[in-house]
Design a protein around this motif. Structure first.
Motif, PDB file in Angstrom:
ATOM      1  N   UNK A 440       0.827  -1.206   0.000  1.00  0.00           N
ATOM      2  CA  UNK A 440       0.000   0.000   0.000  1.00  0.00           C
ATOM      3  C   UNK A 440       0.863   1.260   0.000  1.00  0.00           C
ATOM      4  N   UNK A 441       1.877   1.274   0.859  1.00  0.00           N
ATOM      5  CA  UNK A 441       2.740   2.454   0.943  1.00  0.00           C
ATOM      6  C   UNK A 441       3.470   2.716  -0.366  1.00  0.00           C
ATOM      7  N   UNK A 442       3.966   1.659  -0.996  1.00  0.00           N
ATOM      8  CA  UNK A 442       4.677   1.846  -2.256  1.00  0.00           C
ATOM      9  C   UNK A 442       3.737   2.320  -3.366  1.00  0.00           C
ATOM     10  N   UNK A 443       2.515   1.817  -3.369  1.00  0.00           N
ATOM     11  CA  UNK A 443       1.539   2.294  -4.347  1.00  0.00           C
ATOM     12  C   UNK A 443       1.227   3.766  -4.114  1.00  0.00           C
ATOM     13  N   UNK A 444       1.166   4.133  -2.851  1.00  0.00           N
ATOM     14  CA  UNK A 444       0.931   5.537  -2.502  1.00  0.00           C
ATOM     15  C   UNK A 444       2.106   6.398  -2.976  1.00  0.00           C
ATOM     16  N   UNK A 445       3.330   5.920  -2.755  1.00  0.00           N
ATOM     17  CA  UNK A 445       4.518   6.648  -3.218  1.00  0.00           C
ATOM     18  C   UNK A 445       4.531   6.753  -4.748  1.00  0.00           C
ATOM     19  N   UNK A 446       4.102   5.685  -5.413  1.00  0.00           N
ATOM     20  CA  UNK A 446       4.051   5.721  -6.869  1.00  0.00           C
ATOM     21  C   UNK A 446       3.084   6.787  -7.368  1.00  0.00           C
ATOM     22  N   UNK A 447       1.950   6.892  -6.701  1.00  0.00           N
ATOM     23  CA  UNK A 447       0.964   7.913  -7.072  1.00  0.00           C
ATOM     24  C   UNK A 447       1.529   9.307  -6.824  1.00  0.00           C
ATOM     25  N   UNK A 448       2.246   9.473  -5.710  1.00  0.00           N
ATOM     26  CA  UNK A 448       2.856  10.763  -5.416  1.00  0.00           C
ATOM     27  C   UNK A 448       3.926  11.108  -6.460  1.00  0.00           C
ATOM     28  N   UNK A 449       4.685  10.092  -6.889  1.00  0.00           N
ATOM     29  CA  UNK A 449       5.702  10.321  -7.924  1.00  0.00           C
ATOM     30  C   UNK A 449       5.048  10.726  -9.248  1.00  0.00           C
ATOM     31  N   UNK A 450       3.913  10.101  -9.558  1.00  0.00           N
ATOM     32  CA  UNK A 450       3.157  10.457 -10.765  1.00  0.00           C
ATOM     33  C   UNK A 450       2.675  11.905 -10.684  1.00  0.00           C
ATOM     34  N   UNK A 451       2.170  12.307  -9.529  1.00  0.00           N
ATOM     35  CA  UNK A 451       1.745  13.702  -9.334  1.00  0.00           C
ATOM     36  C   UNK A 451       2.938  14.638  -9.498  1.00  0.00           C
ATOM     37  N   UNK A 452       4.088  14.219  -8.986  1.00  0.00           N
ATOM     38  CA  UNK A 452       5.278  15.057  -9.075  1.00  0.00           C
ATOM     39  C   UNK A 452       5.665  15.305 -10.537  1.00  0.00           C
ATOM     40  N   UNK A 453       5.512  14.292 -11.393  1.00  0.00           N
ATOM     41  CA  UNK A 453       5.793  14.484 -12.812  1.00  0.00           C
ATOM     42  C   UNK A 453       4.841  15.510 -13.421  1.00  0.00           C
ATOM     43  N   UNK A 454       3.563  15.450 -13.015  1.00  0.00           N
ATOM     44  CA  UNK A 454       2.582  16.429 -13.493  1.00  0.00           C
ATOM     45  C   UNK A 454       2.948  17.824 -13.020  1.00  0.00           C
ATOM     46  N   UNK A 455       3.354  17.942 -11.755  1.00  0.00           N
ATOM     47  CA  UNK A 455       3.744  19.247 -11.228  1.00  0.00           C
ATOM     48  C   UNK A 455       4.955  19.801 -11.974  1.00  0.00           C
ATOM     49  N   UNK A 456       5.870  18.921 -12.334  1.00  0.00           N
ATOM     50  CA  UNK A 456       7.024  19.357 -13.120  1.00  0.00           C
ATOM     51  C   UNK A 456       6.590  19.964 -14.446  1.00  0.00           C
ATOM     52  N   UNK A 457       5.581  19.365 -15.074  1.00  0.00           N
ATOM     53  CA  UNK A 457       5.044  19.909 -16.325  1.00  0.00           C
ATOM     54  C   UNK A 457       4.418  21.279 -16.099  1.00  0.00           C
ATOM     55  N   UNK A 458       3.692  21.431 -14.979  1.00  0.00           N
ATOM     56  CA  UNK A 458       3.054  22.711 -14.668  1.00  0.00           C
ATOM     57  C   UNK A 458       4.108  23.799 -14.505  1.00  0.00           C
ATOM     58  N   UNK A 459       5.138  23.495 -13.700  1.00  0.00           N
ATOM     59  CA  UNK A 459       6.189  24.496 -13.473  1.00  0.00           C
ATOM     60  C   UNK A 459       6.881  24.867 -14.793  1.00  0.00           C
ATOM     61  N   UNK A 460       7.147  23.856 -15.612  1.00  0.00           N
ATOM     62  CA  UNK A 460       7.833  24.104 -16.879  1.00  0.00           C
ATOM     63  C   UNK A 460       6.969  24.953 -17.813  1.00  0.00           C
TER      64      UNK A 460
END
Length: 627
Positions: A440-460
């Motif tokens: 569960x924790x790793x799946x949660x981290x994976x989702x957070x990492x996916x969000x982080x990629x989206x945030x990187x696109x927003x900042x860029x």
């Protein structure tokens, strides 16, 4: 009669008969004191509600006083041989009972709570609060109560033979019994049918626990539990109290800075995900901007967390705001300043609070309708945001709200590949001996990492368009997610107020503000006053429209923060958290959210909190006039 050499049996019989009549007159006295509860509570508008009030008033105080007689005075009639001593004992018991009832009416009229451990602590504390300021003066009437009881005891004893001959004891007992049973039967019907003129009276009287029969009725096909739950949620909104929001009309120094504003709300993101391994883009962004590392949400659930973030109000006001469809003062002001709105969500703003209140007066520019309902995702939301941003002109300010929900769902395989394994999206889920919590924790981290990629696109995208220099960017979350770190079998959100469920990131890019890590206690409630003061240049005090303070006010080094929902209050401090339920019972937890058996809250703080939870409501007489 007393000195005639009666046998033990005759003496006991006389004392029992005396006790019945003495209790009857104490029931009348208790009912008269009980009118203080009625005058302070909302008056039921229907005939059935008024009938229930009458029956419960008679039946409840009759049961309450007679219960004390059965438990204390009746057994004492067999143990205390002297009738004078026995009557004095009865007088003392009834004096204590009526005094406690008088104190309870005072607490109810002062803080809308009955006597409880919290209220007793408030009464007995040395703090100067609204509750304990004048309560000692109530004991001036204790001698009066004692004299009344003494006179009543003597009169009943002298008139006992005459009272016994009237044979009215049975009919009187029948009246009280019918009232008691009738009130509970009415409440069973009202509870099943959510008939508010009756159910709103549930806690009017002390020790009031009306009977319900939902489980029995559901078992026999008389109640649909799902439909009942839906109607109850709707009724909580419809019958909420009126609010003054803002308390008075706002005034402004000028038109503000005309900077763009973007709020990115990452659903269910807890603060410890902000690491270079899990969320490298957001971590780097935080290091170069304002990072509030000791920040807490106003609640531990979806709707109330969003509510606190965008309104700056405690969660207890949510039903009132929804009922009156009041949109946030922040959004109202942005609209008045002619900001272009772009609103996007990975779940198409499914929470009712969005459409019923937050964006009730706004045309939703939601995720493009060409995306089918079953494939709604943050990826689609960000594509639509990209398209919207490309159309914005530099000569007109804009406001964008982007809700990202992948962390809440943390499902893998559909929109992103797992980075951390083993996880729910890997083959390890079918293998024996794999820790399910780790999955569960790793799946949660994976989702957070996916969000982080989206945030990187927003900042860029903001950098590429040249908007970052004139745009305030806020990254926040409505609540966190727990994986039973507290050891109390609590998972997800909405089950406690530990740091895992309410400690959330708050990162702000504010042009011309240097990077800073802020470690003092801050709250999501602080975002609204910060934007109102520093972006929109409001002149009115923040207490007029919010329970928070500006994040730029360095003098506000607070000892506590307010969190909770529409039934519980949570007072968050650096070393402890105090949770108070709607009945005034409290628990104190340490910083690891372990229960402190001897923990005591600071009572003056709790009084400040309770005042804050009532401050935005209309005065009771104004509500009655509106009704």
């Amino acid at each position: 009669m007393v000195a005639s050499g009666n046998t033990y049996k005759e003496k006991v019989s006389q004392l029992i008969s005396w006790g019945h009549w003495f209790s009857f007159f104490n029931i009348i006295a208790a009912m008269l004191l009980g009118t203080r509860y009625i005058t302070h509570s909302d008056w039921p508008a229907t005939l059935i509600g008024q009938l229930y009030l009458l029956l419960s008033w008679v039946g409840h105080f009759g049961f309450l006083v007679f219960g004390i007689y059965i438990l204390i005075i009746f057994p004492a009639s067999f143990l205390i041989p002297s009738q004078r001593l026995m009557r004095l004992f009865g007088v003392l018991v009834s004096t204590v009972g009526l005094t406690a009832l008088l104190l309870d009416t005072y607490a109810y009229q002062t803080v809308d709570l009955h006597l409880s451990p919290l209220v007793w602590d408030l009464l007995l504390s040395g703090d100067k609060t609204e509750l304990n300021a004048n309560w000692q003066y109530l004991f001036v009437v204790v001698p009066v109560i004692f004299l009344f009881e003494l006179m009543c005891s003597e009169w009943v004893w002298r008139k006992l033979r005459k009272l016994t001959r009237k044979h009215v004891g049975g009919p009187i007992a029948l009246v009280f019994g019918v009232c008691f049973l009738g009130s509970h039967l009415i409440y069973i019907w009202a509870d099943a049918n959510l008939y508010r003129p009756v159910t709103m009276q549930r806690s009017n009287f002390p020790f009031s626990y009306p009977m319900t029969a939902k489980t029995f009725m559901e078992k026999h096909g008389l109640l649909d539990r799902q439909e009942y739950t839906k109607r109850r949620a709707e009724q909580g909104v419809q019958n909420s109290e009126f609010v003054r929001y803002p308390i008075s009309k706002l005034s402004f120094n000028d038109q503000g800075t005309d900077q763009n504003l973007m709020i990115i709300m990452v659903d269910s993101l807890r603060s410890d995900m902000l690491t270079s391994t899990v969320m490298p883009n957001l971590t780097a962004f935080a290091q170069n901007n304002l990072n509030f590392t000791n920040n807490y949400s106003s609640s531990n659930s979806d709707a109330t967390g969003v509510f606190g973030l965008l309104y700056g109000l405690p969660s207890g006001y949510i039903n009132s705001i929804r009922a009156e469809k009041k949109s946030p003062v922040l959004l109202n002001t942005l609209q008045e300043r002619d900001y272009n709105f772009g609103l996007f969500s990975g779940e198409n703003f499914d929470l009712p609070i969005y459409r019923e209140a937050i964006f009730a007066n706004t045309k939703l520019a939601v995720t493009d309708s060409r995306h089918a309902r079953d494939i709604e995702s943050d990826s689609h939301a960000i594509k639509d945001w990209d398209h919207w941003l490309s159309k914005q002109k530099s000569n007109k300010p804009w406001f964008s709200f982007l809700e990202l929900t992948s962390v809440q769902q943390f499902k893998e395989g559909e929109h992103y590949k797992p980075r951390f394994t083993p996880s729910l999206g890997s083959n390890a889920i079918n293998e024996k001996g794999v820790d399910s919590t780790l999955l569960l924790k790793n799946s949660y981290r994976n989702a957070a990492y996916h969000i982080d990629e989206i945030l990187g696109r927003v900042f860029a995208q903001l950098e590429a368009k040249g908007d970052m220099a004139n745009t305030i960017v806020v990254i926040a979350s409505n609540h966190g997610t727990e994986f039973n770190e507290t050891g109390n079998n609590t998972w997800g959100a909405g089950s406690n107020y530990s740091q895992y469920q309410i400690k959330v990131p708050l990162i702000i890019h504010w042009p011309d503000h240097s990077a800073q890590e802020v470690t003092r206690l801050t709250s999501n409630l602080d975002l609204v006053p910060t934007l109102m003061e520093s972006l929109l240049n409001v002149a009115s005090a923040n207490t007029n429209y919010s329970s928070g303070v500006s994040l730029f006010d360095n003098n506000k080094n607070r000892r506590w923060l307010l969190a909770g929902d529409d039934s519980d209050i949570a007072v968050v401090e650096n070393k402890q958290t105090t949770v108070v339920d709607k009945y005034g019972n409290y628990n104190v937890y340490d910083k690891n959210y372990q229960l402190e058996d001897e923990g005591k809250p600071k009572l003056s703080t709790l009084m400040q909190v309770m005042n804050e939870l009532k401050r935005f409501y209309e005065p009771r007489h104004n509500q009655d006039n509106d009704k």
